[in-house]
Design a protein around this motif. Structure first.
Motif, PDB file in Angstrom:
ATOM      1  N   TYR A 334       0.852  -1.192   0.000  1.00 55.21           N
ATOM      2  CA  TYR A 334       0.000   0.000   0.000  1.00 55.21           C
ATOM      3  C   TYR A 334       0.889   1.243   0.000  1.00 55.21           C
ATOM      4  N   SER A 335       0.563   2.193  -0.878  1.00 52.26           N
ATOM      5  CA  SER A 335       1.333   3.442  -0.926  1.00 52.26           C
ATOM      6  C   SER A 335       0.833   4.390   0.156  1.00 52.26           C
ATOM      7  N   VAL A 336       1.728   4.740   1.072  1.00 57.33           N
ATOM      8  CA  VAL A 336       1.371   5.677   2.143  1.00 57.33           C
ATOM      9  C   VAL A 336       1.748   7.082   1.683  1.00 57.33           C
ATOM     10  N   ASN A 337       0.800   7.999   1.858  1.00 56.98           N
ATOM     11  CA  ASN A 337       1.037   9.379   1.440  1.00 56.98           C
ATOM     12  C   ASN A 337       0.610  10.307   2.579  1.00 56.98           C
ATOM     13  N   GLY A 338       1.497  10.455   3.550  1.00 59.37           N
ATOM     14  CA  GLY A 338       1.212  11.333   4.683  1.00 59.37           C
ATOM     15  C   GLY A 338       0.768  10.579   5.926  1.00 59.37           C
ATOM     16  N   LYS A 339       0.528  11.355   6.987  1.00 58.71           N
ATOM     17  CA  LYS A 339       0.181  10.790   8.295  1.00 58.71           C
ATOM     18  C   LYS A 339      -0.944  11.606   8.918  1.00 58.71           C
ATOM     19  N   SER A 340      -1.550  11.034   9.944  1.00 64.71           N
ATOM     20  CA  SER A 340      -2.548  11.748  10.738  1.00 64.71           C
ATOM     21  C   SER A 340      -2.218  11.566  12.210  1.00 64.71           C
ATOM     22  N   THR A 341      -2.536  12.572  13.013  1.00 64.59           N
ATOM     23  CA  THR A 341      -2.281  12.495  14.452  1.00 64.59           C
ATOM     24  C   THR A 341      -3.177  11.433  15.065  1.00 64.59           C
ATOM     25  N   PHE A 342      -2.617  10.660  15.988  1.00 62.08           N
ATOM     26  CA  PHE A 342      -3.393   9.633  16.680  1.00 62.08           C
ATOM     27  C   PHE A 342      -4.210  10.291  17.776  1.00 62.08           C
TER      28      PHE A 342
END
Length: 407
Positions: A334-342
């Motif tokens: 899976y291509s990951v493009n960025g993050k989000s705060t937990f």
């Protein structure tokens, strides 16, 4: 105005209150103040653990406990022998807050409310005569011959011992750099992965145990993976983000996530199982029911991703389809493009270089009578109460060292 104290603690969070309370309990003669820049204290405690406050983790062996810290593992071994999870439980019990253990080892107040911890800290501080001063934003610190001067937006304070428990506050880090401390740049630690992929687009809320890896690295974690509307979350993803905090920041959170939905089952082991199913379930539809421990919706999605119609009979699967399905199960990419705060729990990797701290006392090796506790240090942990345990341990050691002050 110039206010004089024996000890000034900058930062009205978990580590700050724990340091202050233990200082006075160990030496009631000490005049102690907590300076907090905000209008309220203990705001992070309030929201932690979904408002329940994950106080610590039921991990009582220091050598096991340290394994939950991507940064700080080596340095915390000694401190955890001094004050570990068992000591935390006893401390809160003695201060009127009973803790309970959940199935996964996380420990919360029996009340299920972070307010129990806040009330405990605030009332104990009040009882001990600790001054809690809000709206005090630290502007500068100055080291005199035998004192520290701390200037806020409102007044100037003098003290013999200065304790900084301000977390990842950039302004404080700048002040520390100015007086010779080497600060390791902060990067996010606990976060979830943003992924847009049709294989998971309709699976929000589905969770399954899996092994996750970052392609072309040694980063790997196992445990529940949760599919969300923005991508992937869950314990194994958060663990991966913590251990990979710096590596993932360096690639700007653009990378390939590999998932083995069957945990440690290999490609060849899986292929054998599928070939057996082709014979044993010849007349059954492939997409009907997951033959492995995983939600049926996830299984059907992976079947479709292998370009197999879910209604296809097992007997009709081609060799290529079997291979493609095995790949989807054991090595989905899976291509990951960025993050989000937990959630609201923003944790960072970075802070004061641990080589510049005496980890037996949490005192600066650069300046005498300057101490640190909590996330201002280059220490961080995975979720589960471990970051708080670090705060309690640091605060206890600071208090042990400071309480030896004599008139």
């Amino acid at each position: 105005m110039n206010s004089k104290y024996d000890v000034i603690i900058v930062g009205g969070g978990a580590a700050g209150f724990f340091s202050a309370i233990n200082c006075v309990e160990k030496n009631p003669k000490l005049k102690v103040a907590i300076l907090e820049r905000g209008k309220e204290v203990l705001t992070k405690v309030r929201i932690s653990g979904g408002g329940r406050c994950n106080v610590t983790h039921a991990c009582f062996v220091p050598n096991d406990l340290v394994k939950n810290y991507p940064r700080g593992e080596k340095e915390l071994r000694g401190p955890f022998h001094q004050f570990g999870a068992g000591d935390t439980i006893a401390w809160f019990e003695n201060h009127g807050v009973s803790l309970k253990t959940e199935d996964d080892g996380r420990m919360f107040p029996v009340s299920n409310s972070s307010q129990s911890i806040i009330d405990c800290f605030v009332s104990t501080a009040q009882k001990l005569g600790i001054d809690v001063l809000t709206g005090q934003s630290l502007q500068s610190i100055f080291k005199g011959d035998d004192y520290w001067k701390a200037e806020t937006n409102h007044e100037t304070f003098r003290c013999q011992k200065l304790v900084l428990t301000t977390g990842s506050n950039p302004k404080i880090w700048e002040l520390l750099s100015d007086i010779g401390h080497n600060m390791i740049t902060a990067v996010p630690s606990l976060f979830t992965f943003n992924v847009k992929d049709k294989r998971i687009s309709d699976l929000m809320g589905v969770a399954s145990n899996a092994t996750v890896r970052i392609k072309n690295t040694k980063l790997e974690a196992s445990g529940p993976v949760l599919i969300t509307h923005w991508g992937f979350s869950g314990p194994s993803i958060l663990r991966l983000s913590a251990w990979g905090a710096r590596i993932l920041a360096d690639v700007n959170y653009q990378f390939i996530l590999q998932i083995n939905w069957l945990n440690d089952q290999t490609f060849s082991e899986t292929e054998i199982v599928l070939k057996e199913l082709k014979l044993a379930s010849a007349k059954k539809s492939v997409g009907k029911k997951a033959p492995f421990e995983m939600p049926n919706r996830l299984w059907e999605s992976l079947v479709i991703a292998a370009r197999i119609d879910p209604e296809t009979k097992w007997a009709d699967l081609s060799k290529k389809q079997l291979t493609d399905l095995t790949n989807q199960l054991t090595a989905s990419e899976y291509s990951v493009n960025g993050k989000s705060t937990f959630k609201e729990e923003f944790v960072t990797a970075g802070g004061i270089n641990l080589k510049e701290v005496n980890c037996k006392t949490m005192e600066s090796k650069v300046h005498q009578n300057l101490y640190f506790a909590g996330e201002i240090l280059n220490i961080d942990a995975i979720t589960g109460g471990f970051n708080f345990q670090n705060a309690w341990t640091n605060g206890y050691l600071v208090a042990e060292a400071i309480s030896a002050i004599r008139d």
